[in-house]
Design an enzyme around this catalytic site. Structure first.
Site, short mmCIF file in Angstrom:
data_model
loop_
_atom_site.label_atom_id
_atom_site.label_comp_id
_atom_site.label_asym_id
_atom_site.label_seq_id
_atom_site.Cartn_x
_atom_site.Cartn_y
_atom_site.Cartn_z
N PHE A 139 0.87 -1.18 0.00
CA PHE A 139 0.00 0.00 0.00
C PHE A 139 0.90 1.23 0.00
O PHE A 139 1.71 1.41 0.91
CB PHE A 139 -0.92 0.04 1.22
CG PHE A 139 -1.84 1.24 1.20
CD1 PHE A 139 -3.05 1.19 0.54
CD2 PHE A 139 -1.48 2.42 1.83
CE1 PHE A 139 -3.89 2.30 0.50
CE2 PHE A 139 -2.31 3.53 1.80
CZ PHE A 139 -3.51 3.47 1.14
N ASP A 224 9.72 2.91 1.14
CA ASP A 224 8.53 3.60 1.66
C ASP A 224 8.56 3.49 3.19
O ASP A 224 8.11 2.52 3.77
CB ASP A 224 7.27 2.94 1.08
CG ASP A 224 5.99 3.59 1.59
OD1 ASP A 224 6.05 4.36 2.57
OD2 ASP A 224 4.92 3.30 1.03
N LYS A 253 3.55 10.68 7.77
CA LYS A 253 2.90 10.31 9.03
C LYS A 253 3.51 11.01 10.23
O LYS A 253 3.18 12.14 10.52
CB LYS A 253 2.88 8.79 9.18
CG LYS A 253 1.93 8.10 8.20
CD LYS A 253 1.60 6.70 8.60
CE LYS A 253 0.70 6.00 7.59
NZ LYS A 253 -0.67 6.52 7.54
#
Length: 394
Positions: A139, A224, A253
């Site tokens: 994802f 990532d 984040k």
């Protein structure tokens, strides 16, 4: 809107009637947070194991972050990258300080998806090649480029056709990656731990072999680190567990202590990229930069990677008997304070049951319960969450 509706009902009715409806809502109205605790409008207290989808590593309303935001908001809130700015320069120095060696060029943006989009564009720009290899269960975001790298069909299929040039191979296996590389391959994009895909930990040595494969073939490695970065896994970066860094690293984040922010780090060997090939209006704004500086400094000063290891190991040791019993839980996976509990049934009823017991948790696919508590969570609150998990899953 009916006058008979109380304030909570009005809030829910407003959001349900005016939003486009893409978010599945839970029956709770969160109004305040501190550390790893959230409160609803009625004063009910919840132990937060969602952590803003992995954002709140330093806790909700961290005092240092709040102070930094307050002070910067009085000076300057927005300043585009066409002008120099003192707070942005300070953050750039801080990011390079904590980054793996050699990653000394930074692009500041506003989210994880934006960081992935920029990473893909930069890889194509650097290599003059087009193709990106990603992994099964990955994802990477929901915009068209990031979505093309994302594997899950339910996210992809409504928006086909996607960006061409993307392919997917099994996670944790080197040979399929080796076989997928062609003369047009620009980069391999991989998560050090697959979060949304079910909290899958790669086999020992996988990231090192991946780094070696990229070195041998000249293909760029994009890590990532959006969910795994900033101490979440028990190291400052997820790749640190095997001493591996990417040529390009996507961050977001937890970087801003709760403020929307993302970043891309690039190996200094690539030098400056061509002017005006990418950009963003809000990226690198002084307010977000001030929050990020405070958040990263807090992580360093309080050794949050060590705390994540200690609390995460404790959490999984307490929960492991559930897997051994095997009635509901199939497997427990995790590293640091990212934990996935794979169930033998659908996860949503268990998330609702935990909410009723004042614990907030996440799914990671249809049957995995994911825990991403703030790294500052107190042991007593973690124990409370564990006790509710045992009661619900046991």
């Amino acid at each position: 809107m009916s006058e008979t509706l109380d304030v909570v009902d009005q809030i829910r009715a407003t959001e349900d009637s005016l939003e486009v409806g893409v978010y599945p809502k839970r029956e709770v109205n969160i109004v305040r947070g501190e550390g790893a605790i959230l409160w609803d409008d009625k004063g009910n207290r919840y132990v937060d194991c969602v952590g803003g989808q992995g954002v709140a590593n330093v806790g909700h309303c961290n005092p240092l972050v709040v102070k930094a935001i307050e002070e910067q908001a009085k000076r300057l809130i927005t300043c585009p990258e066409i002008f120099y700015n003192d707070k942005r320069a300070e953050l750039l120095r801080k990011l390079v300080e904590v980054a793996p060696a050699g990653l000394r060029r930074v692009f500041l943006c506003n989210s994880g998806t934006e960081a992935i989009e920029a990473s893909i564009k930069f890889a194509r720009l650097i290599t003059s090649k087009t193709d990106i290899i990603a992994t099964v269960r990955s994802f990477h975001g929901r915009s068209m480029g990031a979505l093309s790298a994302t594997w899950e069909k339910k996210y992809r299929e409504p928006f086909m056709p996607l960006v061409p040039g993307f392919s997917h191979v099994p996670y944790g296996k080197i040979e399929p990656l080796r076989n997928a590389i062609t003369e047009n391959t620009a980069a391999i994009l991989v998560e050090p731990i697959q979060g949304e895909g079910g909290v899958h930990i790669p086999p020992a040595g996988y990231l090192r072999e991946l780094r070696q494969l990229c070195d041998e073939t000249g293909v760029l490695l994009i890590l990532d680190e959006i969910q795994t970065g900033f101490c979440r896994t028990g190291k400052f970066w997820g790749g640190d567990h095997e001493g591996v860094r990417g040529d390009i690293m996507a961050l977001a984040k937890a970087i801003g202590g709760g403020m929307p922010m993302g970043a891309v780090l690039i190996d200094e060997k690539f030098g400056e990229l061509q002017k005006s090939t990418h950009g963003t209006t809000f990226g690198g704004n002084p307010l977000a930069c001030a929050a990020a500086i405070a958040a990263i400094q807090f992580m360093q000063d309080n050794k949050l990677e060590e705390r994540a290891t200690e609390m995460g190991d404790y959490l999984r040791s307490r929960l492991e008997p559930l897997a051994e019993k095997g009635d509901v839980v199939r497997e427990i996976r995790g590293r640091g304070l990212i934990t996935g509990i794979e169930l033998k049934q659908k996860v949503v009823p268990y998330l609702k049951a935990l909410l009723e017991r004042s614990v907030l948790a996440l799914p990671a696919g249809p049957n995995v319960l994911r825990l991403l508590p703030p790294l500052v969570i107190e042991k007593a609150d973690l124990d409370f969450a564990i006790e509710q998990l045992i009661a619900v899953l046991g």
